[in-house]
Write a protein that holds these residues in place. Structure first.
Motif, PDB file in Angstrom:
ATOM      1  N   ARG A 395       0.814  -1.212   0.000  1.00  0.00           N
ATOM      2  CA  ARG A 395       0.000   0.000   0.000  1.00  0.00           C
ATOM      3  C   ARG A 395       0.855   1.273   0.000  1.00  0.00           C
ATOM      4  N   GLY A 396       2.179   1.118  -0.126  1.00  0.00           N
ATOM      5  CA  GLY A 396       3.033   2.298  -0.159  1.00  0.00           C
ATOM      6  C   GLY A 396       3.137   3.013   1.161  1.00  0.00           C
ATOM      7  N   GLY A 743      15.573   6.232   8.565  1.00  0.00           N
ATOM      8  CA  GLY A 743      15.502   4.944   7.891  1.00  0.00           C
ATOM      9  C   GLY A 743      14.184   4.640   7.207  1.00  0.00           C
ATOM     10  N   PHE A 744      13.290   5.631   7.045  1.00  0.00           N
ATOM     11  CA  PHE A 744      12.007   5.350   6.384  1.00  0.00           C
ATOM     12  C   PHE A 744      12.170   5.481   4.876  1.00  0.00           C
ATOM     13  N   ASP A 745      11.618   4.524   4.126  1.00  0.00           N
ATOM     14  CA  ASP A 745      11.737   4.476   2.675  1.00  0.00           C
ATOM     15  C   ASP A 745      11.149   5.755   2.056  1.00  0.00           C
ATOM     16  N   PRO A 746      11.954   6.562   1.364  1.00  0.00           N
ATOM     17  CA  PRO A 746      11.428   7.831   0.816  1.00  0.00           C
ATOM     18  C   PRO A 746      10.413   7.633  -0.298  1.00  0.00           C
ATOM     19  N   ARG A 750       4.387   7.739   5.175  1.00  0.00           N
ATOM     20  CA  ARG A 750       4.108   7.261   6.521  1.00  0.00           C
ATOM     21  C   ARG A 750       2.731   7.740   6.962  1.00  0.00           C
ATOM     22  N   VAL A 751       1.951   6.830   7.578  1.00  0.00           N
ATOM     23  CA  VAL A 751       0.594   7.161   8.010  1.00  0.00           C
ATOM     24  C   VAL A 751       0.425   6.778   9.468  1.00  0.00           C
ATOM     25  N   LYS A 758       1.096  11.020   8.111  1.00  0.00           N
ATOM     26  CA  LYS A 758       1.714  11.376   9.384  1.00  0.00           C
ATOM     27  C   LYS A 758       2.862  12.339   9.132  1.00  0.00           C
ATOM     28  N   VAL A 759       2.839  13.441   9.842  1.00  0.00           N
ATOM     29  CA  VAL A 759       3.904  14.425   9.729  1.00  0.00           C
ATOM     30  C   VAL A 759       5.047  13.983  10.623  1.00  0.00           C
TER      31      VAL A 759
END
Length: 760
Positions: A395-396, A743-746, A750-751, A758-759
Motif C-alpha cells: 500500500r506504499g 531509515g524510512f523508505d522515501p 508514513r501514516v 503522518k507528519v
C-alpha cells in the motif's frame, strides 16, 4: 389555602426521600400490566385462529402421510379461497449476509460470460487514446469475455449505470474506469457527487451495484504538479475507487492503478490491464474474486488491518473461558519427552515407542487457534502468514527494517516456518501459547518439497486476498503476482524454531534454486543442527539475555542444559562467520534486559564475533499469555531508550577492542543496526582515497555496505564452492537509512493508525 401552596414542596420532599421505592413500585406495576396484556392477546389469538385449510395442512404434514390424506379428502367443489387484501405478513428471519459470504455466496457468481464496460473522461483527448489501447488489449480471442463496451462519462445518464447495473441475459457486467485528475471544475466533479449522493440516498439499496462481477479503476496524474497522493496525485481516481467500493459491496477486483502522464503511461496501463484480464478469467472460470480480508474494499478504514489481535481492553471485556489442558499447550501436564542429548542411557530394555503423530493435526484446538490468528498451516508442522509489513509495502506505507538495512522489498517477502514447535517459551512471543513445544522432534516429518510448495501456495493465496484492499499499488501487486514477478525472499522466522526441522538444508536448497534469498532465525538451543546448517543468505541468532539467570527469566527454555547449549552456539557462530553472514538479534525488554546489560552483551559479541548486531525494542501484542508472563506495555521501551542503550553498547564494545559502528536505523520499527567496521565499512569498488591540496589531507571515501547483492549470492551458491559474506556485498547503504536519518523508505508515505498521512 396556605396548605395547598405547601403541598408541592411536600411532594418534592417525598420524591427525593423515597425515590428508589417509588421507581421500583412503578416498574413492578408496569411489568405486571405488560404481562397481563400479552397473556390476554395470546388467548385471543388462539380463539380466533381458523383451522388449517387442506392445502396448508398438506404443506405442514409429513411427506409419508400425504397420499393417505389425499385419498380421504373429498373433492372440493367450492370456489378457491382467495388471499385477503392488504399487506402480506412476513414471517421468519432475514438471511445473514455474513453467513452468505462465508459460504462464498455474494462474492463468487456462476458466470457464463463477462461483459467489460469501460468508462472514461477526457478534456484534451489523451485519456480517450489510452482507452482505445486498453480496448485493443482486452479484445483477446476469448469466447467467455465479450468485446468491451466503451462509454464517455459526459455522454451517458449516470442513473442508467451507477444506480443499477445494466441487466443482460447473456453476460454479467464488469466495470473499468479510466480517469484523469484535473485542478479545475469538470464533469468528473458531478460524477463524484452522483456516486456520493447515491450512497447516502436512503431510498436506494446500500450496495446497488452489487450485481456487478467486479470493478477496477485506473488513474492518470501529474507527479510534477502533485508530487504525492495527499497533494492531489490521481486524487479523483482515488475518490471514485472509494465510492465504487461502497456501491458494489466491496467488489474491487484489482487494485487501483496509477500512472504519471510524464512517464510511461502505456507501460503502466498494460501492467494494470494484464492483472485485470487475469481477474476476469478467474471470474469466468468460477473462481470469483477470491476471499476478502478485514478492511477489504472498505471505503473508509477505521484502522489498518494489521491490528489483528484484540486490544487489552477487549480481552478484559470478554468472559474468561474455563481453563482446560488445551488452553496453554506449554503448561500441559504430560510426560516430558526424553532428550537423548543430555539424558543418560537406561540399563532397562527399551520400551516400544508409539508411532509419531502430527504436530498440529487438522481440526485440533491448536490448528483452530493458529488459523484464527491468520496462519495457514502447511502439512502437519509448517506454517505461513502474511506479515504486516508486506501489507504496508503493498500500500506504499513503508517497508520493514530489512529493506533499509539489507535491501529486501517487503512486498516480495514471504514469512514462514517449517516447524511450528519451539524449545523456548519467551515472555515476548506473540504466538499466544498455542503452538506446541518440545526439546526433541517427536512428530511426523513432511517431505521438504511438500513443505516448500505448501508455503508458496499459502503465501500467494494470502497476497491475493489483498487485491481488494484500498490503497494497494498496482505496480507492486504486479511485482509479486504478475507473470514475471514472485517471491524473492523468505524469512524463516515466523514462529517456532525453523532449524528444528530435520530437512532444513534440503528446504533451503529448494528456496535458493528458485532464487529466493533466505534469512533464518534460531534461538541458540540446538547447537548440533546449527553446526550442520548449509548455506543461508543471512543467519540470525536470537540473543535475549547476557547471562544464565536472565535467559531463564526471558526465554524460559525447556532444556535443562540451556546455558551450555547457548554458549556452544556462540562458539559455532564464531567459526561460521567466514562462511555465513551472521547476525545477533537483541530484543530489548524494559525491566528484563535493558538496564545494566550492555556490558554482558558486549562479552557475548566478543565471544561470537558476529558480522552484525540488530537491536530492537520488544513489540507487545496485548495477549493474556504475555500478561501472565509478566509482560505489559510498561516493558516496551521508547525509541529514545533504545538509542541510549545502543550508544552505551557501542562504548562497551570499544572498551573490549571490538571495532563495531552504528551503521543504520529504522525508527519506524524501533530498530538499530551495528556492523563490524573492518568488514563492512569500506570503499566502494574502484574508488580510491582522494588527496587534497596538502599531502596529509586525505578524504575518507569509505561507506557502510550492509546491503546484499542477491544475484551474486545465487552465483556463489550455484558454483558449489565455499564462499564468504564479502563475496556478495551490495552497494553502499542509502543515505536515508544511515544512523540519524530515520531509515524510512522515501518512496513511501508514513501514516498513522487511522491511515492518515503522518507528519514526521
Amino acid at each position: 389555602m396556605d396548605r395547598l401552596l405547601e403541598l408541592p414542596e411536600e411532594l418534592l420532599y417525598l420524591w427525593h426521600t423515597h425515590r428508589p421505592e417509588i421507581l421500583l413500585a412503578a416498574g413492578i406495576l408496569f411489568a405486571a400490566a405488560r404481562i397481563t396484556l400479552l397473556w390476554r392477546r395470546s388467548k385471543r389469538r388462539e380463539t380466533l385462529t381458523p383451522p388449517l385449510s387442506p392445502t396448508e395442512e398438506k404443506v405442514s404434514m409429513p411427506l409419508q402421510v400425504e397420499k393417505e390424506y389425499l385419498s380421504n379428502t373429498p373433492e372440493r367443489t367450492s370456489a378457491p379461497i382467495l388471499p385477503k387484501p392488504g399487506p402480506r405478513r412476513v414471517t421468519g428471519r432475514k438471511k445473514s449476509k455474513t453467513s452468505d459470504l462465508s459460504k462464498g455466496e455474494g462474492r463468487i457468481h456462476v458466470v457464463n460470460k463477462l461483459q467489460p464496460v469501460i468508462f472514461y473522461f477526457t478534456v484534451g483527448g489523451s485519456t480517450k487514446t489510452y482507452t482505445e489501447k486498453l480496448v485493443a488489449h482486452l479484445s483477446a480471442d476469448n469466447k467467455d469475455i465479450l468485446p468491451p463496451i466503451v462509454h464517455d462519462l459526459t455522454e451517458i445518464d449516470y442513473d442508467d449505470y451507477f444506480i443499477t447495473a445494466p441487466k443482460s441475459e447473456d453476460a454479467i457486467p464488469f466495470y473499468l474506469l479510466i480517469l484523469p485528475t484535473y485542478n479545475i471544475d469538470t464533469e468528473l466533479d458531478n460524477f463524484l457527487s452522483h456516486l456520493q449522493e447515491t450512497h447516502h440516498d436512503f431510498r436506494i439499496d446500500t450496495a446497488p451495484l452489487a450485481t456487478l462481477a467486479g470493478y477496477s479503476v485506473f488513474g492518470l496524474g501529474d507527479l510534477h504538479e502533485w508530487p504525492s497522493e495527499p497533494e492531489g496525485y490521481c486524487s479523483q481516481a482515488v475518490e471514485v475507487d472509494k465510492w465504487m467500493a461502497r456501491l458494489t459491496g466491496r467488489k474491487r477486483a484489482f487494485p487501483l492503478g496509477m500512472a504519471n502522464v510524464r512517464d510511461d503511461v502505456v507501460g503502466e496501463l498494460k501492467l494494470w490491464s494484464n492483472g485485470v484480464r487475469n481477474v476476469m478469467q478467474d471470474v469466468v472460470d468460477g473462481k470469483g474474486l477470491g476471499e476478502g480480508v478485514r478492511g477489504s474494499g472498505d471505503a473508509i478504514e477505521s484502522a489498518d488491518e494489521e491490528d489483528e489481535v484484540d486490544s487489552e481492553s477487549e480481552q478484559r471485556a470478554k468472559p474468561k473461558a474455563r481453563r482446560t489442558q488445551t488452553a496453554d499447550l506449554e503448561d500441559m501436564k504430560v510426560p516430558i519427552p526424553v532428550d537423548f542429548t543430555t539424558a543418560k542411557p537406561s540399563t532397562k530394555s527399551t520400551p516400544t515407542l508409539a508411532p509419531p503423530k502430527a504436530m498440529v493435526p487438522a481440526g485440533s484446538p491448536t490448528h483452530t487457534s493458529l488459523t484464527k490468528q491468520g496462519y495457514t498451516i502447511v502439512g502437519s508442522h509448517s506454517g505461513v502468514k502474511i506479515c504486516r509489513w508486506t501489507k504496508s509495502a503493498l500500500r506504499g506505507r513503508g517497508s520493514c527494517y530489512k529493506y533499509s538495512f539489507y535491501g529486501i522489498a517487503s512486498h516480495l517477502c514471504m514469512e514462514a516456518t517449517p516447524s511450528l514447535s519451539c524449545s523456548n517459551k519467551c515472555v515476548f512471543c506473540w504466538r499466544h501459547g498455542t503452538n506446541p513445544v518440545g526439546t526433541t522432534w517427536r512428530w511426523e516429518v513432511d517431505p521438504p518439497d511438500e513443505v516448500f510448495e505448501g508455503m508458496k501456495r499459502g503465501h500467494y493465496s494470502k497476497i491475493k486476498m489483498m487485491r481488494g484492499v484500498p490503497g494497494v499499488r498496482a505496480e507492486r501487486w504486479n511485482e509479486i503476482m504478475g507473470s514475471e514477478g514472485g517471491i524473492r525472499h523468505c524469512a524463516l522466522s515466523l514462529v517456532g524454531e525453523p532449524i528444528f526441522y530435520p530437512h532444513i538444508n534440503a528446504l533451503l536448497a529448494m528456496l535458493h534454486a528458485e532464487h529466493i534469498s533466505t534469512f533464518l532465525v534460531c534461538n541458540a538451543q540446538h547447537p548440533d543442527q546449527l553446526e550442520a546448517l548449509g548455506p543461508v543468505t543471512q543467519l540470525y541468532v536470537s540473543i535475549d539475555a547476557s547471562n544464565k539467570e536472565s535467559l531463564r527469566r526471558i526465554d524460559r527454555p525447556l532444556h535443562r542444559d540451556f546455558w551450555e547449549r547457548f554458549t556452544r552456539c556462540m562458539d559455532i557462530l564464531r567459526r561460521k562467520r567466514f562462511t555465513h553472514r551472521t547476525v545477533f538479534r537483541l530484543t530489548l525488554v524494559k525491566g528484563f534486559n535493558l538496564e545494566e546489560e550492555a556490558e554482558g552483551y558486549a562479552d557475548l559479541v566478543a565471544r561470537a564475533l558476529p558480522g552484525f548486531v540488530e537491536i530492537k525494542g520488544v513489540t507487545y501484542c496485548g495477549t493474556s499469555t504475555a500478561a501472565g508472563a509478566g509482560l505489559t506495555m510498561q516493558n516496551v521501551p521508547f525509541y529514545s531508550e533504545v538509542r541510549e542503550f545502543v550508544l552505551a553498547f557501542e562504548r562497551a564494545l570499544g572498551k573490549r577492542g571490538l571495532d563495531y559502528g552504528i551503521a543504520a536505523e529504522h525508527e519506524h520499527s524501533c530498530c538499530v543496526l551495528l556492523a563490524d567496521r573492518g568488514r563492512f565499512f569500506r570503499k566502494p569498488v574502484g574508488v580510491e582515497s582522494a588527496v587534497g591540496a596538502e599531502d596529509d589531507e586525505v578524504v575518507d571515501e569509505r561507506k557502510w555496505h550492509t546491503l546484499i547483492d542477491y544475484p551474486a549470492f545465487f552465483r556463489c551458491f550455484e558454483s558449489g564452492e565455499t564462499f564468504a559474506p564479502e563475496d556478495y556485498l551490495g552497494r553502499p547503504t542509502p543515505e536515508w537509512a544511515l544512523w540519524g536519518n530515520g531509515g524510512f523508505d522515501p518512496r513511501d508515505e508514513r501514516v498513522d493508525r487511522k491511515g492518515r498521512p503522518k507528519v514526521v
